[in-house]
Design an enzyme around this catalytic site. Structure first.
Site, PDB file in Angstrom:
ATOM      1  CE  LYS A   1      -2.749   0.995   3.721  1.00 29.91           C
ATOM      2  NZ  LYS A   1      -2.534   2.384   4.209  1.00 29.91           N
TER       3      LYS A   1
ATOM      4  NE  ARG B   1       6.471   6.385   0.785  1.00 31.76           N
ATOM      5  CZ  ARG B   1       5.607   6.239   1.799  1.00 31.76           C
ATOM      6  NH1 ARG B   1       4.453   5.633   1.606  1.00 31.76           N
ATOM      7  NH2 ARG B   1       5.896   6.717   2.992  1.00 31.76           N
TER       8      ARG B   1
ATOM      9  N   GLY C   1      -4.706   8.003   5.211  1.00 31.63           N
ATOM     10  CA  GLY C   1      -3.820   8.916   5.938  1.00 31.63           C
ATOM     11  C   GLY C   1      -2.564   9.236   5.140  1.00 31.63           C
TER      12      GLY C   1
ATOM     13  NE  ARG D   1      -4.889   8.816  10.672  1.00 32.91           N
ATOM     14  CZ  ARG D   1      -4.292   7.859   9.967  1.00 32.91           C
ATOM     15  NH1 ARG D   1      -4.920   7.309   8.959  1.00 32.91           N
ATOM     16  NH2 ARG D   1      -3.078   7.479  10.271  1.00 32.91           N
TER      17      ARG D   1
ATOM     18  CG  ASP E   1       0.805   0.475   9.699  1.00 29.32           C
ATOM     19  OD1 ASP E   1       0.400   1.346  10.489  1.00 29.32           O
ATOM     20  OD2 ASP E   1       1.220   0.728   8.559  1.00 29.32           O
TER      21      ASP E   1
ATOM     22  CE  LYS F   1       0.059   5.038  12.922  1.00 21.24           C
ATOM     23  NZ  LYS F   1       0.753   5.736  11.844  1.00 21.24           N
TER      24      LYS F   1
ATOM     25  NE  ARG G   1      -4.792   0.612  13.321  1.00 18.50           N
ATOM     26  CZ  ARG G   1      -4.127   0.805  12.193  1.00 18.50           C
ATOM     27  NH1 ARG G   1      -2.802   0.883  12.206  1.00 18.50           N
ATOM     28  NH2 ARG G   1      -4.763   0.899  11.041  1.00 18.50           N
TER      29      ARG G   1
ATOM     30  NE  ARG H   1      -2.342  -1.308   8.712  1.00 21.45           N
ATOM     31  CZ  ARG H   1      -1.975  -1.749   7.503  1.00 21.45           C
ATOM     32  NH1 ARG H   1      -1.972  -3.036   7.231  1.00 21.45           N
ATOM     33  NH2 ARG H   1      -1.611  -0.904   6.563  1.00 21.45           N
TER      34      ARG H   1
HETATM   35  C1  S3P Z   1       2.784   5.062   6.276  1.00 22.72           C
HETATM   36  C2  S3P Z   1       3.411   5.449   7.422  1.00 22.72           C
HETATM   37  C3  S3P Z   1       2.921   5.125   8.770  1.00 22.72           C
HETATM   38  C4  S3P Z   1       1.926   3.975   8.725  1.00 22.72           C
HETATM   39  C5  S3P Z   1       0.907   4.134   7.637  1.00 22.72           C
HETATM   40  C6  S3P Z   1       1.584   4.222   6.276  1.00 22.72           C
HETATM   41  C7  S3P Z   1       3.346   5.492   4.984  1.00 22.72           C
HETATM   42  O1  S3P Z   1       2.276   6.257   9.318  1.00 22.72           O
HETATM   43  O2  S3P Z   1       1.273   3.833   9.960  1.00 22.72           O
HETATM   44  O3  S3P Z   1       0.012   3.046   7.621  1.00 22.72           O
HETATM   45  O4  S3P Z   1       2.952   4.951   3.931  1.00 22.72           O
HETATM   46  O5  S3P Z   1       4.213   6.374   4.999  1.00 22.72           O
HETATM   47  P1  S3P Z   1       3.111   7.431  10.091  1.00 22.72           P
HETATM   48  O6  S3P Z   1       4.081   7.978   9.130  1.00 22.72           O
HETATM   49  O7  S3P Z   1       2.094   8.463  10.483  1.00 22.72           O
HETATM   50  O8  S3P Z   1       3.711   6.748  11.265  1.00 22.72           O
END
Ligand code: S3P
Length: 429
Positions: free
Chosen positions: A19, A24, A91, A120, A316, A343, A347, A389
């Site tokens: 994911k 990205r 997020g 968030r 995660d 999150k 969580r 999750r």
């Molecule tokens: C992610 C970074 C993490 C992770 C999220 C995906 C990412 O979050 O918990 O599921 O793809 O950069 P944080 O950067 O807020 O810790």
């Protein structure tokens, strides 16, 4: 949906595409000057939101069976969509996209998402982007919906208050169009997929300990991305294999980037059996995303302690550490994980209430939890709280429990792992 106790899970399957890397690839594709072909793009709710967002900003997105092709607008040419960009539950999109938008001089964009997204915090990206010259107007100073007004950006040096790959990535994306070299420091190493992909795209980027420095550039040259399997999704299968007696699973094509495999190291520390070729710590920043097959078998577990330093490397998967802890001998403690409270759901509360409801002995702390292993779980009902999750943790708990688990809100697994239930069912003898 109900998950009955299982015995002897067996089979071979491929982890679904990653994911984080799919988000990205779509974003960098939209920022690139030439078309980018993305092989094994994850088709899930979160990453579909990213494809829709970049399309609304002017990128052309072609979804084929084998690949997604993104024809981008270039670094500074995103267009105003004329409507609010809906990040849904994602997020990563919420935090990364503003990095690109901040560099769109004289243009303005509004982002919003579902109810979970509106809880968030985004002040952590607003602060560095403002320092760079952009304007952000979060609701109540820290939440969506919010507006980003693009500007000519200044390069900065920024120390992150929390180890967050999302915030680090946001600053790195904005830095591409700034007026010099930008440095970001983090208190503990978080996942480095953005750094690797920027390196692959020809950007001048270097890591010195916990600091990353990125040079500004005129264009990204990223022609092809192959997305490896998602170790965070595979972690649910690993947990099922480790917990259900008599199990033996082979999970293929798993991304084993060191900054993502903290959970697998924790499982090994707990004496769970996971064989695979994990990337070692401490290499040079590389454009590669290493992959390995994982060979998983049931094992008798011991409790473990997870400290702050290790938290971003397993962030995660920490709900699964709690679940494993219920089956382990002795105590399992996670500290320094207050990020879990912001999150997709809180969580810490979700895991503690959820596992207690199934017979687990677990206490919440401000920054984590402590579990007393009792050799197993009775079972019962678990509410996903709209969090993918937690739903998947409940399903795995059901297979390993004595009486089965009823999960409310299982459909939310589609956020990251749409074929989860099917994959789990395929492992039953
Ligand atoms: C992610 C970074 C993490 C992770 C999220 C995906 C990412 O979050 O918990 O599921 O793809 O950069 P944080 O950067 O807020 O810790």
């Amino acid at each position: 949906m109900r998950f009955e106790p299982a015995h002897g899970l067996a089979g071979e399957l491929k982890a679904p595409p990653d994911k984080s890397i799919s988000h990205r690839a779509a974003l960098l594709g939209a920022m690139a000057s030439e078309p980018v072909r993305i092989e094994r793009f994850l088709h899930a709710d979160d990453t579909t939101a990213t494809l829709r967002a970049v399309a609304a900003l002017g990128a052309l997105v072609e979804e084929r069976v084998e690949e997604v092709i993104v024809r981008g607008t270039g670094l500074r040419e995103a267009r105003e969509p004329g409507h609010t960009i809906d990040v849904r539950n994602a997020g990563t999109l919420l935090r990364l996209l503003p990095g690109w938008l901040a560099a769109q001089e004289g243009r303005s964009f509004t982002l919003d998402g579902d109810q979970s997204i509106r809880r968030r915090p985004i002040d952590r990206i607003a602060e560095p982007l403002r320092q760079m010259g952009a304007e952000l107007n979060p609701t109540d100073g820290r939440y969506a919906p919010f507006e980003v007004r693009g500007a000519r950006l200044r390069a900065i040096s920024h120390e992150l208050g929390v180890a967050s790959a999302q915030v680090k990535s946001c600053v790195l994306l904005a830095a591409l169009a700034a007026d010099g070299a930008t440095t970001v420091g983090e208190p503990a190493q978080s996942r480095d997929h953005t750094e690797r992909m920027l390196l692959a795209a020809g950007v001048g980027i270097h890591r010195h300990g916990r600091h990353v420095t990125v040079q500004n550039t005129d264009e990204l040259l990223l022609h092809r991305v192959r997305v490896p399997g998602d170790v965070s999704s595979a972690a649910f299968l690993v947990t099922a294999g480790v917990l259900v007696p008599g199990s033996r699973l082979l999970i293929g094509d798993v991304g084993v980037n060191w900054s993502r495999t903290g959970f697998l190291r924790i499982v090994r520390r707990m004496q769970g059996i996971v064989l695979g070729d994990l990337e070692p710590e401490g290499g040079e920043l590389s454009a590669e995303e290493p992959v390995s097959d994982l060979d998983v078998a049931h094992g008798a577990l011991e409790g473990a302690v997870v400290e702050a330093e290790e938290v971003p490397l397993a962030i995660d998967e920490l709900p699964l550490v709690a679940l494993l802890g219920c089956f382990a001998e002795g105590e399992t403690v996670v500290r320094g994980a207050q990020e879990l409270r912001v999150k997709e759901s809180d969580r810490i509360a979700g895991v503690v209430d959820g596992l207690r409801g199934l017979g687990g002995e677990i206490e919440a702390t401000d920054d984590g939890f402590a579990v007393r292993g009792t050799g197993g779980l009775r079972g019962g009902a678990l509410d996903s709280r709209g969090d993918h999750r937690l739903a998947m943790m409940g399903a795995v708990a059901g297979l390993a429990s004595r009486e089965g688990v009823e999960v409310a809100g299982m459909e939310t697994a589609a956020v990251s792992y749409p074929s989860f239930v099917e994959d789990l069912q395929s492992l039953h003898p």
